[in-house]
Scaffold this motif. Structure first.
Motif, PDB file in Angstrom:
ATOM      1  N   MET A   5       0.853  -1.190   0.000  1.00  0.00           N
ATOM      2  CA  MET A   5       0.000   0.000   0.000  1.00  0.00           C
ATOM      3  C   MET A   5       0.894   1.247   0.000  1.00  0.00           C
ATOM      4  SD  MET A   5      -3.286  -0.458   0.073  1.00  0.00           S
ATOM      5  CE  MET A   5      -4.013   0.909   0.983  1.00  0.00           C
ATOM      6  N   PRO A   6       0.521   2.244  -0.805  1.00  0.00           N
ATOM      7  CA  PRO A   6       1.322   3.478  -0.765  1.00  0.00           C
ATOM      8  C   PRO A   6       1.250   4.128   0.622  1.00  0.00           C
ATOM      9  CG  PRO A   6      -0.386   3.585  -2.480  1.00  0.00           C
ATOM     10  CD  PRO A   6      -0.600   2.326  -1.725  1.00  0.00           C
ATOM     11  N   LYS A   7       2.340   4.737   0.985  1.00  0.00           N
ATOM     12  CA  LYS A   7       2.399   5.353   2.327  1.00  0.00           C
ATOM     13  C   LYS A   7       2.770   6.829   2.215  1.00  0.00           C
ATOM     14  CE  LYS A   7       2.224   1.542   5.030  1.00  0.00           C
ATOM     15  NZ  LYS A   7       1.275   1.347   6.122  1.00  0.00           N
ATOM     16  N   ILE A   8       2.410   7.565   3.230  1.00  0.00           N
ATOM     17  CA  ILE A   8       2.896   8.936   3.361  1.00  0.00           C
ATOM     18  C   ILE A   8       3.607   9.047   4.706  1.00  0.00           C
ATOM     19  CG2 ILE A   8       1.102  10.028   1.931  1.00  0.00           C
ATOM     20  CD1 ILE A   8      -0.178  10.918   4.692  1.00  0.00           C
ATOM     21  N   ARG A   9       4.453  10.063   4.788  1.00  0.00           N
ATOM     22  CA  ARG A   9       5.143  10.312   6.064  1.00  0.00           C
ATOM     23  C   ARG A   9       4.773  11.702   6.562  1.00  0.00           C
ATOM     24  NH1 ARG A   9      10.106   7.332   6.694  1.00  0.00           N
ATOM     25  NH2 ARG A   9      11.321   9.180   7.154  1.00  0.00           N
ATOM     26  N   VAL A  10       4.321  11.767   7.785  1.00  0.00           N
ATOM     27  CA  VAL A  10       4.018  13.068   8.380  1.00  0.00           C
ATOM     28  C   VAL A  10       4.839  13.228   9.664  1.00  0.00           C
ATOM     29  CG1 VAL A  10       1.653  13.100   7.470  1.00  0.00           C
ATOM     30  CG2 VAL A  10       2.055  12.279   9.781  1.00  0.00           C
ATOM     31  N   THR A  11       5.171  14.470   9.956  1.00  0.00           N
ATOM     32  CA  THR A  11       5.877  14.760  11.203  1.00  0.00           C
ATOM     33  C   THR A  11       4.852  15.155  12.251  1.00  0.00           C
ATOM     34  OG1 THR A  11       7.740  15.596   9.931  1.00  0.00           O
ATOM     35  CG2 THR A  11       7.672  16.200  12.254  1.00  0.00           C
ATOM     36  N   VAL A  12       4.974  14.570  13.419  1.00  0.00           N
ATOM     37  CA  VAL A  12       4.062  14.919  14.514  1.00  0.00           C
ATOM     38  C   VAL A  12       4.886  15.554  15.636  1.00  0.00           C
ATOM     39  CG1 VAL A  12       2.316  14.088  16.125  1.00  0.00           C
ATOM     40  CG2 VAL A  12       2.580  12.982  13.906  1.00  0.00           C
ATOM     41  N   LEU A  13       4.452  16.737  16.060  1.00  0.00           N
ATOM     42  CA  LEU A  13       5.170  17.469  17.109  1.00  0.00           C
ATOM     43  C   LEU A  13       4.353  17.510  18.396  1.00  0.00           C
ATOM     44  CD1 LEU A  13       6.272  20.600  15.004  1.00  0.00           C
ATOM     45  CD2 LEU A  13       7.542  18.486  15.375  1.00  0.00           C
ATOM     46  N   TYR A  14       5.049  17.356  19.519  1.00  0.00           N
ATOM     47  CA  TYR A  14       4.392  17.390  20.832  1.00  0.00           C
ATOM     48  C   TYR A  14       5.012  18.524  21.651  1.00  0.00           C
ATOM     49  CZ  TYR A  14       3.407  12.651  19.225  1.00  0.00           C
ATOM     50  OH  TYR A  14       3.020  11.568  18.471  1.00  0.00           O
ATOM     51  N   PHE A  15       4.185  19.395  22.185  1.00  0.00           N
ATOM     52  CA  PHE A  15       4.717  20.547  22.900  1.00  0.00           C
ATOM     53  C   PHE A  15       4.390  20.519  24.402  1.00  0.00           C
ATOM     54  CE2 PHE A  15       4.806  22.023  18.557  1.00  0.00           C
ATOM     55  CZ  PHE A  15       6.045  22.631  18.521  1.00  0.00           C
ATOM     56  N   ALA A  16       5.260  21.225  25.129  1.00  0.00           N
ATOM     57  CA  ALA A  16       5.099  21.467  26.573  1.00  0.00           C
ATOM     58  C   ALA A  16       4.788  20.164  27.317  1.00  0.00           C
ATOM     59  CB  ALA A  16       4.036  22.537  26.808  1.00  0.00           C
ATOM     60  N   PHE A  17       3.720  20.167  28.137  1.00  0.00           N
ATOM     61  CA  PHE A  17       3.496  18.972  28.970  1.00  0.00           C
ATOM     62  C   PHE A  17       3.069  17.763  28.154  1.00  0.00           C
ATOM     63  CE2 PHE A  17      -0.810  20.741  29.271  1.00  0.00           C
ATOM     64  CZ  PHE A  17      -0.542  22.102  29.331  1.00  0.00           C
ATOM     65  N   ILE A  18       2.722  17.952  26.885  1.00  0.00           N
ATOM     66  CA  ILE A  18       2.403  16.761  26.076  1.00  0.00           C
ATOM     67  C   ILE A  18       3.670  15.943  25.831  1.00  0.00           C
ATOM     68  CG2 ILE A  18       1.538  15.917  23.859  1.00  0.00           C
ATOM     69  CD1 ILE A  18      -0.371  18.249  23.786  1.00  0.00           C
ATOM     70  N   GLU A  20       6.048  15.595  27.722  1.00  0.00           N
ATOM     71  CA  GLU A  20       6.432  14.873  28.937  1.00  0.00           C
ATOM     72  C   GLU A  20       5.639  13.566  29.063  1.00  0.00           C
ATOM     73  OE1 GLU A  20       6.311  17.703  32.181  1.00  0.00           O
ATOM     74  OE2 GLU A  20       8.049  18.752  31.354  1.00  0.00           O
ATOM     75  N   THR A  21       4.511  13.517  28.364  1.00  0.00           N
ATOM     76  CA  THR A  21       3.715  12.291  28.314  1.00  0.00           C
ATOM     77  C   THR A  21       4.243  11.348  27.230  1.00  0.00           C
ATOM     78  OG1 THR A  21       1.734  13.393  29.114  1.00  0.00           O
ATOM     79  CG2 THR A  21       1.387  11.411  27.816  1.00  0.00           C
ATOM     80  N   THR A  22       4.572  11.915  26.093  1.00  0.00           N
ATOM     81  CA  THR A  22       5.013  11.077  24.967  1.00  0.00           C
ATOM     82  C   THR A  22       6.491  10.690  25.084  1.00  0.00           C
ATOM     83  OG1 THR A  22       5.553  13.050  23.680  1.00  0.00           O
ATOM     84  CG2 THR A  22       3.348  12.131  23.384  1.00  0.00           C
ATOM     85  N   ARG A  23       7.232  11.453  25.931  1.00  0.00           N
ATOM     86  CA  ARG A  23       8.678  11.246  26.093  1.00  0.00           C
ATOM     87  C   ARG A  23       9.442  11.548  24.814  1.00  0.00           C
ATOM     88  NH1 ARG A  23       9.587  10.879  31.501  1.00  0.00           N
ATOM     89  NH2 ARG A  23       7.934   9.673  32.441  1.00  0.00           N
ATOM     90  N   LYS A  24       8.808  12.272  23.916  1.00  0.00           N
ATOM     91  CA  LYS A  24       9.513  12.727  22.716  1.00  0.00           C
ATOM     92  C   LYS A  24       8.855  14.005  22.219  1.00  0.00           C
ATOM     93  CE  LYS A  24       8.559   8.818  20.668  1.00  0.00           C
ATOM     94  NZ  LYS A  24       8.380   7.703  19.742  1.00  0.00           N
ATOM     95  N   LYS A  25       9.645  14.846  21.570  1.00  0.00           N
ATOM     96  CA  LYS A  25       9.111  16.118  21.087  1.00  0.00           C
ATOM     97  C   LYS A  25       8.589  16.002  19.663  1.00  0.00           C
ATOM     98  CE  LYS A  25      11.620  19.199  24.117  1.00  0.00           C
ATOM     99  NZ  LYS A  25      12.382  20.436  24.266  1.00  0.00           N
ATOM    100  N   GLU A  26       9.093  15.036  18.936  1.00  0.00           N
ATOM    101  CA  GLU A  26       8.577  14.849  17.581  1.00  0.00           C
ATOM    102  C   GLU A  26       8.857  13.448  17.090  1.00  0.00           C
ATOM    103  OE1 GLU A  26      11.513  17.775  15.562  1.00  0.00           O
ATOM    104  OE2 GLU A  26      11.042  16.282  14.048  1.00  0.00           O
ATOM    105  N   GLU A  27       8.090  13.065  16.104  1.00  0.00           N
ATOM    106  CA  GLU A  27       8.334  11.775  15.466  1.00  0.00           C
ATOM    107  C   GLU A  27       7.770  11.797  14.051  1.00  0.00           C
ATOM    108  OE1 GLU A  27       6.185   8.395  17.176  1.00  0.00           O
ATOM    109  OE2 GLU A  27       4.867   9.823  18.175  1.00  0.00           O
ATOM    110  N   ILE A  28       8.326  10.925  13.225  1.00  0.00           N
ATOM    111  CA  ILE A  28       7.810  10.773  11.869  1.00  0.00           C
ATOM    112  C   ILE A  28       6.880   9.566  11.891  1.00  0.00           C
ATOM    113  CG2 ILE A  28       8.414  10.360   9.437  1.00  0.00           C
ATOM    114  CD1 ILE A  28       9.806  12.838  10.355  1.00  0.00           C
ATOM    115  N   MET A  29       5.685   9.742  11.367  1.00  0.00           N
ATOM    116  CA  MET A  29       4.750   8.611  11.305  1.00  0.00           C
ATOM    117  C   MET A  29       4.493   8.243   9.854  1.00  0.00           C
ATOM    118  SD  MET A  29       1.892   8.967  14.220  1.00  0.00           S
ATOM    119  CE  MET A  29       2.284   8.896  15.945  1.00  0.00           C
TER     120      MET A  29
END
Lengths: 89, 197
Positions: A5-18, A20-29
Motif C-alpha cells: 500500500m502506498p504510504k505517506i510520512r508526516v511529522t508529529v510534534l508534541y509541545f510542553a506537557f504533552i 512529557e507524556t510522549t517522552r519525545k518532542k517529535e516523530e515521523i509517522m
C-alpha cells in the motif's frame, strides 16, 4: 507477490506537557495515503493514551489550527502539532 | 510604561553601545539551535520597521529594549506616540515562589501568529511602527520575556493597541511557560486553550 500500500510520512510534534507524556518532542509517522486528521489523532491517542488526560488540546496542520475530528486527508510531509493550552506573554 | 523610564538606559549609552557591539558579535547563531523547519519565513509583506536584518519575533537571546526603542524612531514624524510594554520574570507565580522561568514555543507558527497580530494592530489602530519580540528558553528573575513596542499618531490608540496585542499574544501564540520553583521542582503553568477565529 504482495502489493505494498502506498504510504505517506508526516511529522508529529508534541509541545510542553504533552512531550512529557510522549517522552519525545517529535516523530515521523508512516501512514496509509488516505489517512484523515481524525484517524491520525486516534492513532496517536492509542499510542499515548495519557494524552487523553490533557484538556483543550488544539491540533495544527502546517501551522493552521484544524478540527481534531476533521476528515480531511493528510498529505506527505505534512507537519501536525499537538498544542496544549498556551501561557505566553 | 513610558519613555522616562528608559531615559536612564539612554543616558548610559556608552555602556549600552559596548554591550550591543558585544552582543552583535555573538549574534550569528541566535536561533541556530532551533529546528530547521522553524526557520524564518520572510514571504510575508509586513516586515518590522526596525532593522535590516530578518525579523525575529521569537528569540533565544536577551531582548535589548534599547534596540527596540531605537526601532520606533520616526524621522518623518508620522507618529506622535510610542508605547512600550516589557514583560519580565517575577519571583512568584501560580505554583508559589519562583526562581526562574522556562519558555517553549512552536517557533514558526508563533512567528506567523505574531506577524498576523502586527497586521491586525496596524489595520485596527493605525499603528505606524511595530516590534514584538518574545524570548524563549531558560530565563532568570527580572529577564525580559516579551517586549511590545509600537507607535501611532495619537497616544490613545497606542495604549489601546498595546493592550490589544498583549491580549492576542496570550490568546493565540503557541508559547508555553514552566515555572522553576524555589523549592526545586518545575511546573508548567495552566494556560488557555488557543483561541481560534
Amino acid at each position: 507477490m504482495t502489493t505494498q500500500m502506498p504510504k505517506i510520512r508526516v511529522t508529529v510534534l508534541y509541545f510542553a506537557f504533552i512531550h512529557e507524556t510522549t517522552r519525545k518532542k517529535e516523530e515521523i509517522m508512516e501512514l496509509s495515503t488516505n489517512t484523515s486528521i481524525k484517524e491520525l489523532i486516534s492513532i496517536i491517542l492509542t499510542r499515548y493514551p495519557n494524552i487523553k488526560n490533557i484538556k483543550n488540546i488544539k491540533i495544527s496542520v502546517n501551522y493552521r489550527i484544524v478540527n481534531s475530528n476533521s476528515t480531511s486527508i493528510l498529505k506527505n510531509d505534512d507537519e501536525v502539532a499537538l498544542l496544549p493550552p498556551i501561557s505566553g506573554g | 510604561m513610558k519613555w522616562p523610564f528608559y531615559h536612564r538606559f539612554l543616558e548610559d549609552s556608552f555602556d549600552l553601545k559596548s554591550r550591543d557591539l558585544q552582543k552583535k558579535t555573538n549574534k550569528s547563531e541566535p536561533n541556530s539551535s532551533n529546528n530547521s523547519r522553524n526557520s524564518m519565513n520572510n514571504n510575508d509583506s509586513l516586515e518590522p520597521s526596525s532593522s535590516s536584518s530578518p525579523s525575529q519575533r521569537i528569540t533565544k537571546s536577551d531582548i535589548d529594549v534599547n534596540d527596540v526603542i531605537s526601532s520606533m524612531v520616526d524621522t518623518e514624524g508620522h507618529s506622535g506616540a510610542t508605547v512600550i510594554f516589557v514583560g519580565s520574570v517575577r519571583n512568584f507565580g501560580m505554583n508559589g515562589k519562583v526562581k526562574g522561568m522556562y519558555y517553549e514555543s512552536y517557533v514558526q507558527m508563533a512567528e506567523n501568529k505574531i506577524k498576523n497580530i502586527e497586521k491586525l494592530a496596524m489595520e485596527k489602530y493605525g499603528v505606524k511602527k511595530i516590534k514584538i519580540v518574545h524570548r524563549i528558553g531558560k530565563l532568570a528573575l527580572g529577564n525580559n520575556s516579551v517586549v511590545i513596542a509600537l507607535s501611532t499618531p495619537h497616544s490613545k490608540d497606542a495604549f489601546k493597541a498595546c493592550r490589544y496585542i498583549l491580549a492576542k499574544i496570550k490568546q493565540e501564540v503557541p508559547i508555553w511557560k514552566k515555572e522553576i520553583l524555589s523549592k526545586g521542582d518545575e511546573k508548567w503553568v495552566d494556560g488557555k486553550s488557543i483561541k481560534t477565529n
